[in-house]
Design a protein around this motif. Structure first.
Motif, mmCIF file in Angstrom:
data_model
loop_
_atom_site.group_PDB
_atom_site.id
_atom_site.type_symbol
_atom_site.label_atom_id
_atom_site.label_comp_id
_atom_site.label_asym_id
_atom_site.label_seq_id
_atom_site.Cartn_x
_atom_site.Cartn_y
_atom_site.Cartn_z
ATOM 1 N N SER A 5 0.872 -1.171 0.000
ATOM 2 C CA SER A 5 0.000 0.000 0.000
ATOM 3 C C SER A 5 0.910 1.223 0.000
ATOM 4 N N ILE A 6 0.322 2.391 -0.095
ATOM 5 C CA ILE A 6 1.115 3.618 -0.132
ATOM 6 C C ILE A 6 1.807 3.896 1.201
ATOM 7 N N TYR A 7 1.348 3.245 2.275
ATOM 8 C CA TYR A 7 1.920 3.487 3.597
ATOM 9 C C TYR A 7 2.761 2.310 4.069
ATOM 10 N N GLU A 51 -5.510 6.110 -2.007
ATOM 11 C CA GLU A 51 -4.081 6.029 -2.284
ATOM 12 C C GLU A 51 -3.923 6.334 -3.765
#
Length: 659
Positions: free
Chosen positions: A200-202, A350
Motif C-alpha cells: 500500500s502507499i503506507y 491512495e
C-alpha cells in the motif's frame, strides 16, 4: 455491500466507551460504502473493536444488522460483500440442524464457519467478500478476501494496535496512525498506474492478497499468518493438467451455462438492480443473459461523449434496443468529466491513475440515480484474451525469441547507447528517405522501448516493459527501491508454456485485482452502488483456464468463444468493430483547460520541497507535451495523480516522508 473496520488493542488498556468511540470514528469515514446503517461491537477484555457501515441489499430488516454474532456464540463478524450461493448453503446447513432468524447471507456465512471451520467454509463460498472474524474460543482474528480480489481489505500493526478496514481513510483516523509513505510503493505506482498487493502507499499497512486468509494473534511480536485458500496459479495449473476435452460446440454450450448461472445468482437482490452497458462484447453478454432470465426489461446504463473517438453510447443503445432493455444514457461534457478530477484523491485513498476512473465514476453516478445494484462486464478481457497488447506481444516475442539472447542484448545496447533525442535528430536528417511511419515524432522513444523489449529474457519481462509508464521509476523517486511483484518475482510465475496465457496469468495476478477491480469498487462505492462481476465467478475462471488458447484467440481476434456465446443473443453486426478503451482525452485537456492545475502540481520548487520526485525528468516531459512534440499523457497523469493525492493528505494532516 458495506464498509468494515476494526482493531485489536494488544495492550487492552481501553474501556468499552473508548473502544466504541475509536471504531465508530473509523466506521464513519466509510459512510459512502454503507449509508443505511451503522454498528459496532467491542470486547474490552480482549481489546477488540469492530465497526460496520451497511448498504442494505438482502434482508433489509434489522436481522441483517452487523457486526453479527454466530448462533453458537463463538464467532463475531463484520463482513463486506455478497455470498451468491447462500441459499444453497442455507439449505445444506439446515440439514445439519442449523436454524436461522433472518434471511441474510451473513447469518448463513457464520453458520457455515461454525459448521466447517474457517478454511473449509471459505472454500465453499461463491461470492465477493472481505471478512473480519473474531474467534472468541481461540482469541484469534481472521481476515479473509475473495478469490479474485473484488472487495478491498487493508491491515497492519501500528505499535500495539492491529488495524484493518475496507479503505485507508478509516485506518488514517486511528490515533496510532503515523502516515509514513512507502517510497518503493510510489515507484511501483509510477510504473503501473496502481500499487499492486500486498503493498500500500503506507509503510506497515498491507493489502490482503486476493484468495487469502490472514490470522492475527493479539500480540505485535507475532506476524500475521497469511496463506492462500485459492490462487490463480492453482487454477491455471489445474486447467493445464485437466484441459477441456469436448468439441468446440460443447465448450460454447458449457460456457453459456456457466455464464448464465453466474449472472442468475448475481441478480439476487431485495433492492432495484440493473447493469452497465457499453455495447462491447463483455457487457453485452452480461446484459443479454440478464434479459434472457428476466420477466421484465432489465435497466441498463451508459454514458456518452460528444468526441467521437471516445464515444460508445450509440453502440450501447443499439444493443439495448435489440435486447429490449430499459436503457438510460447520459452524454457528458468535458467540463462535467473534468469536475470529477478533484474528487479522485479522496475517492481512491491512495494514488491511482487509470484515467478510465473518470468515466467509470460518471456511469456509476448515473446508475445510482435509478438502482442500488449493477452488474458489470469486467474481466472478460483477462479470461478470454481480449486485450490488443496480447496479440502485439505474441507477434514481437515470436520474432525476437528466435534471435540469440547475446545478439539481442548487443543490438539493444547499441540502440540505447544513444539517447532518444539523438535518434530523433538522426531520423529527421534522413527523414525524406524513410517511409512515412518512420518520420513521426516520438520514434526515438519507441526505439528505446523496443530495445528494452528485445533485451528481455522471458515473455513476462518483455510484458513489464509494455505495461510500464515510467521504465525506471526507482530513479525518479528519491531514495526508492522498487519491490518485487508478480512480473519480477519468478517464484510467482506459473508453469504455463503458451505466451498469451502467460500474459493473461500476470494480468489476473496484478492488473485485474489492483487496477480494474479497485477502479470499479471505489467508483461504485463512492455513490453507494453495489457492482457485481459475473465473469469473476470462480467456476467460470477455472473453466476458462481449461480452454486451449485457440478457443480464446483466433485469426487475430480475441474472445473467440465468448463471441460465439453472444452470437446466440445479439447479431454479430452490432458488435463487429475495433475494441475501444473507456477513456477520456487527457492529452488535450493537459494542454488546454487543465494546464494551470497541472503546472501548479508539477512546479519544480514544489517537487523539490516535497522531496519525493526528481523534478528534472518530469519538467522535460511536461515541456515536450505542452509543445506538442510528444504525447506524454500516461507518464504525466500518473505523476499528477500522485501529486494530487499528496496534496489531499497533506492538507488533511502532517505527513511523514520516509527515506
Amino acid at each position: 455491500m458495506c464498509g468494515i473496520s476494526g482493531y485489536i488493542n494488544a495492550a487492552r488498556n481501553q474501556d468499552e466507551r473508548e473502544l466504541t468511540l475509536t471504531v465508530l470514528r473509523m466506521a464513519s469515514t466509510l459512510h459512502h460504502r454503507g449509508p443505511d446503517d451503522v454498528g459496532t461491537w467491542v470486547d474490552p477484555v480482549a481489546g477488540v473493536a469492530f465497526g460496520h457501515r451497511r448498504l442494505s441489499i438482502l434482508d433489509l430488516s434489522s436481522l441483517g444488522h452487523q457486526p453479527m454474532e454466530s448462533a453458537c456464540g463463538r464467532y463475531v463478524t463484520t463482513f463486506n460483500g455478497e455470498i451468491y450461493n447462500f441459499r444453497a448453503l442455507r439449505q445444506e446447513l439446515e440439514g445439519w440442524g442449523h436454524r436461522f432468524r433472518g434471511h441474510s447471507d451473513t447469518e448463513v456465512m457464520l453458520a457455515a464457519l461454525s459448521q466447517w471451520g474457517v478454511e473449509s467454509a471459505v472454500r465453499r463460498l461463491n461470492g465477493m467478500f472481505a471478512i473480519a472474524l473474531w474467534d472468541r474460543e481461540t482469541r484469534l482474528l481472521h481476515l479473509v478476501r475473495d478469490r479474485m480480489g473484488e472487495k478491498p481489505l487493508y491491515y497492519g500493526w501500528m505499535g500495539k494496535h492491529f488495524v484493518f478496514a475496507s479503505e485507508l481513510k478509516a485506518i488514517r483516523t486511528h490515533p496510532q496512525f503515523d502516515r509514513a509513505i512507502d517510497r518503493g510503493a510510489v515507484a511501483l505506482f509510477l510504473r503501473h498506474n496502481y500499487i499492486p498487493a500486498p503493498y500500500s502507499i503506507y509503510t506497515g499497512i498491507a493489502k490482503l492478497p486476493a484468495g487469502s486468509i490472514a490470522t492475527i494473534a493479539p500480540d505485535p511480536a507475532v506476524a500475521p499468518h497469511v496463506r492462500p485458500y485459492w490462487t490463480v496459479r492453482g487454477a491455471a495449473a489445474q486447467g493445464q493438467s485437466h484441459p477441456f476435452r469436448g468439441t468446440e460446440e460443447e465448450a460454447i454450450e458449457t460456457l453459456d451455462d456457466l455464464l448464465r448461472d453466474a449472472v442468475k445468482i448475481r441478480m439476487e437482490s431485495d433492492v432495484p438492480l440493473g447493469a452497465f452497458l457499453s455495447g462491447g462484447i463483455d457487457s453485452s453478454t452480461v446484459v443479454a443473459l440478464m434479459q434472457a432470465q428476466s420477466s421484465r426489461p432489465v435497466q441498463t446504463f451508459s454514458i456518452g461523449f460528444h468526441e467521437a473517438e471516445y464515444n460508445e453510447a450509440h453502440h450501447a443503445k443499439a444493443v439495448a434496443e435489440h435486447l429490449r432493455t430499459a436503457h438510460t444514457e447520459l452524454y457528458v461534457s468535458p467540463a462535467e468529466a473534468m469536475n470529477v478530477i478533484p474528487k479522485l484523491p479522496a475517492l481512491y485513498d491512495e494514488p491511482f491513475a487509470d484515467a478510465s476512473q473518470i468515466p467509470t465514476y460518471l456511469v456509476c453516478e448515473l446508475t445510482r440515480r435509478h438502482v442500488t445494484v449493477a452488474l458489470s462486464g469486467d474481466a472478460g478481457d483477462e479470461l478470454f484474451a481480449g486485450y490488443n497488447q496480447y496479440r502485439w506481444a505474441l507477434r514481437f516475442w515470436s520474432h525476437v525469441s528466435e534471435v540469440p539472447s547475446v545478439l539481442r542484448t548487443l543490438l539493444a545496447n547499441g540502440v540505447t547507447g544513444l539517447d532518444p533525442e539523438s535518434w530523433e535528430r538522426g531520423l529527421r536528417l534522413v527523414g525524406p528517405l524513410l517511409p512515412a511511419r518512420f518520420r513521426r515524432r516520438g520514434n526515438g522513444h519507441t526505439l528505446h522501448t523496443l530495445a528494452e523489449m528485445a533485451r528481455a529474457d522471458s515473455p513476462e519481462t518483455m510484458y513489464r516493459t509494455i505495461v510500464s509508464h515510467w521504465h525506471d521509476p526507482a530513479s525518479l523517486v528519491i531514495g526508492a527501491a522498487e519491490p518485487r511483484t508478480a512480473l519480477t518475482d519468478r517464484d510467482q510465475w506459473g508453469d504455463i508454456p503458451d505466451v498469451i496465457q502467460k500474459l493473461m496469468y500476470v494480468d489476473m495476478m496484478m492488473y485485474l485485482p489492483d487496477d480494474i477491480l479497485v477502479k470499479v469498487d471505489r467508483a461504485s462505492m463512492a455513490v453507494s452502488l453495489e457492482a457485481r462481476v459475473p465473469f469473476l465467478d470462480h467456476r467460470l475462471v477455472e473453466f476458462a483456464w481449461q480452454l486451449p488458447v485457440q478457443m480464446k484467440l483466433r485469426q487475430g481476434q480475441g474472445k473467440w468463444i465468448l463471441r460465439r456465446v453472444l452470437d446466440r443473443y445479439v447479431p454479430a453486426a452490432l458488435l463487429d468493430r475495433p475494441k475501444m478503451g473507456f477513456g477520456v482525452p487527457i492529452d488535450s485537456w493537459l494542454r488546454g483547460p487543465m494546464k494551470e492545475w497541472a503546472e501548479t502540481l508539477l512546479e519544480e520548487k514544489r517537487l523539490r520541497d516535497q522531496g519525493f520526485l526528481e523534478p528534472g525528468p518530469i519538467k522535460r516531459k511536461w515541456e515536450e507535451h505542452c509543445s506538442g512534440s510528444y504525447n506524454w499523457k500516461g507518464q504525466l497523469w500518473v505523476v499528477l495523480m500522485f501529486q494530487a493525492w499528496l496534496d489531499h493528505v497533506q492538507n488533511d494532516a502532517p505527513m511523514v516522508a520516509e527515506r
